[in-house]
Design an enzyme around this catalytic site. Structure first.
Site, PDB file in Angstrom:
ATOM      1  CG  ASP A 223      43.776  35.213  29.813  1.00 31.84           C
ATOM      2  OD1 ASP A 223      44.219  34.371  29.014  1.00 31.84           O
ATOM      3  OD2 ASP A 223      42.749  35.021  30.491  1.00 31.84           O
TER       4      ASP A 223
ATOM      5  CD  GLU B 140      43.088  33.261  36.912  1.00 31.10           C
ATOM      6  OE1 GLU B 140      42.146  33.401  37.718  1.00 31.10           O
ATOM      7  OE2 GLU B 140      43.091  32.414  36.005  1.00 31.10           O
TER       8      GLU B 140
END
Ligand SMILES: CC(=O)N[C@@H](CCC[C@H](N)C(=O)O)C(=O)O
EC number: 3.5.1.47
Length: 378
Positions: A71, A130
């Site tokens: 990520d 996130e």
């Protein structure tokens, strides 16, 4: 005496300087693409997907496609580390280790591009973990679907474990999550005349307290959930009664049914606040993430494989209330996620977190060796 840094530690430091919010990882994407362009290109195919990247390395005798995901996004945190490679984006920081995740991803990709596997290999640099969540739309994209791996793996740094520890478990690893945004609207007014106004700071205070009773009073004590309100806003000045307020938080549960129960209780509590404070309220659940559920067989196999490595201490850990949109990928593709020890006293999402960088090369070796071994299995 100065010791020379590993190239992937340097890369991690470069990435640490440029944390960007979800789906705005423009500099990060450009940095990764520049690096990928330096790798041997003969077996490589590169695709951009929004601010993410997919790279395929063609295998020498492919039976399947092995996948890896890293990520990319940073967090809205003002950095307080002692680093001399501090974030250059005020108010943003890589405080969840995605700088390490990407550096490790590039290391694994380098190893496989330089010495291809028998199997095809796909790496996904995924934006917006996130929030609002890049995994699900990436998974559903045409670019990803054409290269859909048969197995997928990801890691997350773990501050509480020493370097050399890898922790995971078959089955449930991370929780179901839902963001939570509650807006309250009443009537503003002069601080001296509360009877003529309808104070949304007071309503928010009551709501915050009542939300705490859901886990303690509505849930079976043997079940688990978290409701965290991480931000409250309301009002404009100390002597003006606030017309609006807003609570922002997140809900975590280990089961989908408990998530439903918690949400229905939140709705009841918010309706009660509307009635008792004579205000209007709205609830927005924002991004919801699927739990991270590790494939039992592949995770056991990985842990057995790890146990033969002298450089790794493999630990079977408990599930955590962390969320990860990688859960969507695991709901569709067999695979697993694991914790990588980075030994730092500050936790994830803390402004002072300084993960141990020795974990980077160790992870690159371990993950590359695992894919090499896996690719040689029938
Ligand atoms: C690993 C990690 O820390 N993940 C985040 C995921 C956040 C999901 C979403 N924005 C939410 O707050 O519910 C986490 O906070 O666990």
């Amino acid at each position: 005496m100065t010791t020379s840094l590993s190239p992937f530690v340097r890369i991690r430091r470069d990435l640490h300087r440029i944390p960007e919010p979800g789906f705005q990882e423009f500099k990060t994407q450009a940095y990764l693409l520049n690096y990928i362009a330096t790798l041997p290109q003969d077996r490589l195919e590169v695709r951009k997907w929004r601010t993410g990247i997919l790279v395929k390395v063609k295998g020498t005798a492919p039976k399947r496609t092995l996948g890896y995901r890293a990520d990319m996004d940073g967090l809205p945190i003002a950095e307080e580390t002692n680093y001399d490679f501090h974030s250059e984006h005020p108010g943003f920081m890589h405080a969840c280790g995605h700088d390490l995740h990407m550096a490790i991803g590039l290391g694994v990709l380098t190893s496989i591009a330089e010495r291809p596997l028998a199997d095809d290999f796909v790496i996904a640099f995924q934006p917006a973990e996130e929030g609002p969540g890049g995994a699900l739309p990436m998974l559903q994209s045409e670019e990803f679907r054409q290269w859909r791996p048969d197995q997928i793996v990801a890691l997350h740094i773990a501050p509480e474990y020493k370097v050399g520890t890898i922790a995971t478990r078959p089955g449930l690893l991370f929780a179901n999550t839902s963001e939570l945004f509650i807006d309250l609207r009443g009537k503003g007014g002069h601080a001296a005349f509360p009877h003529l106004a309808n104070d949304m700071v007071v309503a928010a205070a009551h709501l915050l307290t009542q939300l705490q009773t859901i886990v303690s009073r509505n849930l079976d004590p043997l079940d688990s959930a978290v409701i965290t309100v991480g931000k409250i806003e309301g009002g404009t000045k100390q002597n003006i009664i606030a017309e609006t307020s807003r609570l922002e938080g997140t809900i975590r549960t280990f089961s989908a049914d408990t998530m439903k129960l918690v949400k229905s209780r939140i709705e009841a509590v918010v309706a009660g606040i509307e009635a008792s404070f004579g205000c209007a309220a709205s609830i927005d659940y924002g991004a919801n993430y699927h739990q991270v559920f590790n494939d039992e067989r592949l995770t056991r196999e990985f842990m057995d494989w790890l146990s033969a490595r002298p450089d790794i201490r493999a630990v079977e850990c408990r599930p955590a209330m962390t969320g990860e949109d990688f859960g969507y990928m695991l709901a569709d593709i067999p695979g697993f996620m694991f914790w990588l020890g980075v030994d730092t006293p500050y936790g994830l999402h803390h402004a002072k977190i300084e993960p141990a960088e020795e974990a980077i090369d160790l992870a690159i070796r371990t993950v590359s060796d695992y894919f090499r071994w896996k690719s040689e299995q029938p």
